[in-house]
Scaffold this motif. Sequence first.
Motif, short mmCIF file in Angstrom:
data_model
loop_
_atom_site.label_atom_id
_atom_site.label_comp_id
_atom_site.label_asym_id
_atom_site.label_seq_id
_atom_site.Cartn_x
_atom_site.Cartn_y
_atom_site.Cartn_z
N LEU A 58 -45.97 4.13 25.70
CA LEU A 58 -47.10 4.01 26.78
C LEU A 58 -46.34 4.48 28.22
N ASP A 59 -45.58 4.21 28.62
CA ASP A 59 -45.30 4.78 29.87
C ASP A 59 -43.69 5.68 29.59
N ASP A 78 -46.47 14.94 25.58
CA ASP A 78 -47.39 13.75 25.95
C ASP A 78 -47.96 13.55 24.14
N THR A 79 -48.05 14.72 23.61
CA THR A 79 -48.50 15.07 22.50
C THR A 79 -48.03 14.42 21.38
N THR A 82 -47.25 10.57 21.81
CA THR A 82 -48.23 10.24 21.43
C THR A 82 -48.22 10.02 19.35
N ARG A 83 -47.87 11.05 19.02
CA ARG A 83 -47.53 11.45 17.74
C ARG A 83 -46.79 9.79 16.90
N ARG A 85 -45.20 7.67 18.44
CA ARG A 85 -46.33 6.62 19.11
C ARG A 85 -47.06 5.82 17.95
N GLY A 86 -48.00 6.93 17.12
CA GLY A 86 -48.98 6.63 16.77
C GLY A 86 -47.78 6.24 15.11
N ILE A 114 -57.15 8.20 13.12
CA ILE A 114 -56.47 9.49 14.26
C ILE A 114 -55.51 9.98 13.50
#
Lengths: 247, 406
Positions: A58-59, A78-79, A82-83, A85-86, A114
Amino acid sequence: MADPVLHLEGLRKRYGSADTEYEVLHGIDLRLERGEFAALIGPSGSGKSTLLNLIGLLDRPSAGRLVIDGAETATLDDTALTRLRGERIGFVFQHHHLIPAFTAEENVAMPLLIARGRPDAAMFERAGELLGRVGLADRRRQLANRLSGGQQQRVAIARALAMSPALVLADEPTGNLDTHSADEVFALLREVNRQLGTSFLIVTHDPRLAHRCDRIIELVDGRIVSDRANEVAAGRSPVQGSAEETE
Amino acid sequence: MKSWMPFEWIAALRFLQEGRMQSLLIIVGVGVGVAVIVFMSALLSGLQANLVRRTLSSQAHIVLLPAEEVARPQVAGEGALNRVQKQAQRLRSIDQWQQLRARLEGWPEIAAVSPVASGPAFAVRGDASKAVTLLGIDPGRYNRVVDLAGRLAAGELRVGAGETVIGIELAKDLGAEVGDKLRLTGAEGQAETLTVTGLFDLGNKGVNARNVYVGLRTGQTLLDLVGGVSNIDLALHDLDEAEDVAQRIAAESGLIADSWIRTNAQFVTALTSQRVSSDVIRFFIALSVSFGIASVLVVSVVQRSKEIGILRAMGATQAQMRRIFLLQGGIVGFLGSLLGSALAWSFLMLWRMLARNPDGTPLFDIGVEPALVAIAAGGASVVGILAALLPARRAAGLDPVVAIRG
Ligand SMILES: Nc1ncnc2c1ncn2[C@@H]1O[C@H](COP(=O)(O)OP(=O)(O)OP(=O)(O)O)[C@@H](O)[C@H]1O
Ligand SMILES: [Mg+2]
């Protein structure tokens, strides 16, 4: 040997701008193996949440190496973060962050929705199954904000498991609950860990709960000051007696 | 959850649904704006169409004149008649007008072609004598340019040998009625006595007092224009093309081609400036609507920052967050436009009931066209999406750590 679920090397986090800059985490080294159930403890302000947010992608760290489930994270945009992380990480927050506009079932299915872009029957089947696992099969269609605190936290746990993540990060998951609900929620985390082999890193202020974990990592002023196996908890038989027994 | 709906649509709709009051208020706000725009547009185009129709009821869309004619008219409003009155010299005919007529009839833009022999004359009945404009026409053709048959106040449109149709004003001036006789004298002295077969009212007092219709042959004889025509009147399918078509005809035939747009320049300018000022008003309404949408969405981003943080933690990308808010803007715009179109429709119904002529007929005809509703809906959706650009950027740029901690 398989990659560890989590591998940190010299991880640092600084806040503020050039002249007012101060460091919150001063070089953290940490390895978490598959299936580990670890507690992260330490005084308020020691950097526990900061560390968890870095691990949860997240950071971004100011320096150091952060490898999640074999994936180097430093070069990802970032993308991609995010992937990752998800797919690999589940979150359980203190303030059971559900989305109030959605039902329990929809909240649980949300990470799948998502990731896949469109709803399908399979994801609701999975959501129902997970809600059954956390004992809320009969609350599937209830709006999230109509559930009690303990129930919401159990929904949040089900949601954290939706993508079958390698690692679940929990920041004071029982911090807002009464003792009884806290015990239930904690027992549930333990059960998931034993049955599915999911790794857990749990921030807690409650020594009672910390001592039910296999490993206790202590953070003081942004440094790991102790990291020890907890024989009492680790030696116990699976499933049975996480909630009832004390060390 | 509808299974065909993508995640972003589901989230956008749920967010709007959940913020019920806020969503409702902004949709009503958009609706009022759209209603005013649609109502204004419908009213204006109805009004302008009505004005144009009245103006053109006694005029051709394009008038072709012989090239070397010296006294070119500059007069608005009454077209054919002023032109011929002003010229002092002998009337000239358009060369080979039959061939030209046949050729023009082949043009797809042209709806009707009517050769006319027109010029100054005197109408005498008893002691009364009036200067008039004599128009020798082929009624079948002329009617398709100026709807004379439809504007008869008495009698019928019959202009055979020895017959004439005059305006109601001239009839009053001369004290003539259907069946009465009057004597017409051309500039060169030719004279003939004709029977009045019909009276027309073209809605223009000057035209009603001056135009005297006779058969083409009678006109040619009285105006000393045997075999010739002084002008060719044209009607087009599309009024707005008049100037363009006129220039092409002029280039091709070497004739002077006056479009109604040129002969009514002041009127057209007035219409144009009316339209421009209404465009400006519409633009500012759209602008204020978009600011309204933007401000509601900015507030919504702040209110939902925690949920945005959670969605991000669960793997929603910045692009997905951006789309969720852009969609909310678009949906608000779209729903608002539907409401606005319905409102505009009721305004128009009300207006139609209230705005009436003394005799109870509607002042003029207006309606909400489906195309206008479609444009409003599309436009409002686009405005909504544009208005959501800034809020969507903020939502996408939100730091999930801060959002979750908050
Ligand atoms: N975004 C930020 N900007 C500046 N300083 C921050 C930020 N986040 C955390 N800090 C600082 O970092 C330090 C560690 O904070 P952190 O929230 O990680 O502590 P913690 O161990 O989780 O405490 P607690 O047990 O109270 O939750 C604190 O001094 C805090 O003020
Ligand atoms: Mg904390």
